[in-house]
Design an enzyme around this catalytic site. Structure first.
Site, PDB file in Angstrom:
ATOM      1  N   ARG A  75      34.740  43.971  41.586  1.00 11.71           N
ATOM      2  CA  ARG A  75      33.831  42.831  41.661  1.00 11.71           C
ATOM      3  C   ARG A  75      34.686  41.786  42.649  1.00 11.71           C
ATOM      4  NH1 ARG A  75      32.416  42.053  35.065  1.00 11.71           N
ATOM      5  NH2 ARG A  75      31.330  43.903  35.012  1.00 11.71           N
ATOM      6  N   ASP A 127      34.902  37.810  43.816  1.00 11.61           N
ATOM      7  CA  ASP A 127      34.229  36.661  43.386  1.00 11.61           C
ATOM      8  C   ASP A 127      33.642  35.758  44.477  1.00 11.61           C
ATOM      9  OD1 ASP A 127      35.171  36.758  40.659  1.00 11.61           O
ATOM     10  OD2 ASP A 127      37.127  35.892  41.122  1.00 11.61           O
ATOM     11  N   ARG A 131      45.064  36.026  44.041  1.00 13.20           N
ATOM     12  CA  ARG A 131      44.807  34.858  44.716  1.00 13.20           C
ATOM     13  C   ARG A 131      45.845  33.893  43.810  1.00 13.20           C
ATOM     14  NH1 ARG A 131      38.692  33.260  43.539  1.00 13.20           N
ATOM     15  NH2 ARG A 131      39.636  31.211  43.865  1.00 13.20           N
TER      16      ARG A 131
END
Length: 244
Positions: free
Chosen positions: A50, A52, A197
Site C-alpha cells: 500500500r 500512502d 520516509r
C-alpha cells in the site's frame, strides 16, 4: 480461473493512496472500476503493498482473478482508456494460479527524490522534497550504510503501522546525485508503514548536521520512533520496482 498480473504507474498527488477507502479517490478503486467495465463483473485487486496519500509508483504490481478469457491488451489498452492521465497500466501478464502480488514478492525498490535548487521548481514540486542549503553527503552515506542488513526498524515506522513484526532486511541504500536532484534508493525485502520516509527524514537531519551518522545504529537498537527524524513528505517517494 485466470490470474492476471498488472504493473501500474501513477502520480499519487491527487489520491488518498493505493487502498480503497470509504471516502476519497484511491488507485485501487479507479482500476477496479475500469476492470469492472471491461469484464462485466466485479473483481478485487490484490497489490504488492500500500502506498500512502501523495506517494507515486512506476512499478506497483497487483493481481486479480477472473473466469473471463479476454486478450491481455484489454487489461492494458482497454483499461487505460478508462483511467485518468495520472494512472496507467504499464503491463498485463498471465500469472501462475498460485501467484500473489504481495505474498510472492521477494523485494522492493523505493526511490526518494530531494531537490536542492535555490528556487522551487514547478515541474518537480509534485515529485521531490525541496530542501534549501547544503547537505553533508558523506555523512549521509555513512549513516545509510548502517541501515543495510537485518534489523528491527521499530523506530522507523509511523504510529499507525499495523505490522505485527518490525524486523526487516535492507539490501542496499544508495545515494545518487544528478545535478540539483539527490536520489536515495532503498532496496529491501519489505517495509513498514512510512519506513522509507522516516529513514530519509533521519538521513536529511544527518546531512544538515543535526545528528551524527552513528545515530542510525542507536535508533535501530533503541526502537523509539520519537528519537528518529521527521517523516519526509510523501511527494518525494516513488515505488520503482517489485521483485518476484
Amino acid at each position: 480461473m485466470n490470474t492476471i498480473r498488472l504493473t501500474i504507474a501513477y502520480d499519487g498527488t491527487a489520491y488518498i493512496g493505493w487502498q480503497r477507502q470509504a471516502q476519497g479517490a484511491s488507485i485501487q478503486q479507479l482500476i477496479e472500476g475500469a476492470l469492472a467495465q471491461i469484464l462485466g463483473e466485479t473483481v478485487v485487486l490484490h497489490s504488492s503493498g500500500r502506498t500512502d496519500s501523495g506517494v507515486h509508483a512506476l512499478g506497483m504490481v497487483a493481481h486479480f482473478r477472473t473466469e473471463r478469457n479476454l486478450p491481455l491488451a484489454a487489461y492494458r489498452e482497454g483499461v487505460n482508456r478508462l483511467l485518468p492521465r495520472d494512472v496507467a497500466v504499464q503491463e498485463a501478464l498471465e500469472a501462475p494460479a498460485d501467484f500473489h502480488a504481495r505474498f510472492s514478492a521477494r523485494g522492493k525498490w523505493y526511490r526518494y527524490a530531494l531537490y536542492q535548487g535555490v528556487v522551487c521548481s514547478p515541474l518537480l514540486d509534485r515529485t521531490a522534497w525541496h530542501l534549501r542549503g547544503a547537505l553533508d553527503w558523506t555523512a549521509m552515506e555513512e549513516g545509510a550504510r548502517l541501515f543495510v542488513g537485518t534489523h528491527d526498524f521499530a523506530a522507523f515506522r509511523s504510529s499507525g503501522c499495523e505490522a505485527k513484526g518490525t524486523v526487516r532486511e535492507i539490501y542496499a541504500v544508495d545515494l545518487v546525485r544528478e545535478g540539483e536532484l539527490l536520489y536515495i534508493n532503498v532496496r529491501g525485502s519489505g517495509f513498514l508503514r512510512n519506513m522509507v520516509r522516516v529513514m530519509v527524514g533521519t538521513l536529511v537531519e544527518i546531512g544538515m548536521g543535526k545528528r551524527p551518522a552513528g545515530d542510525i545504529g542507536r535508533l535501530l537498537e533503541g526502537g523509539d520512533r520519537c528519537q528518529a527524524g521527521r517523516t519526509a513528505p510523501s511527494r518525494g517517494l516513488c515505488l520503482m520496482e517489485v521483485w518476484y
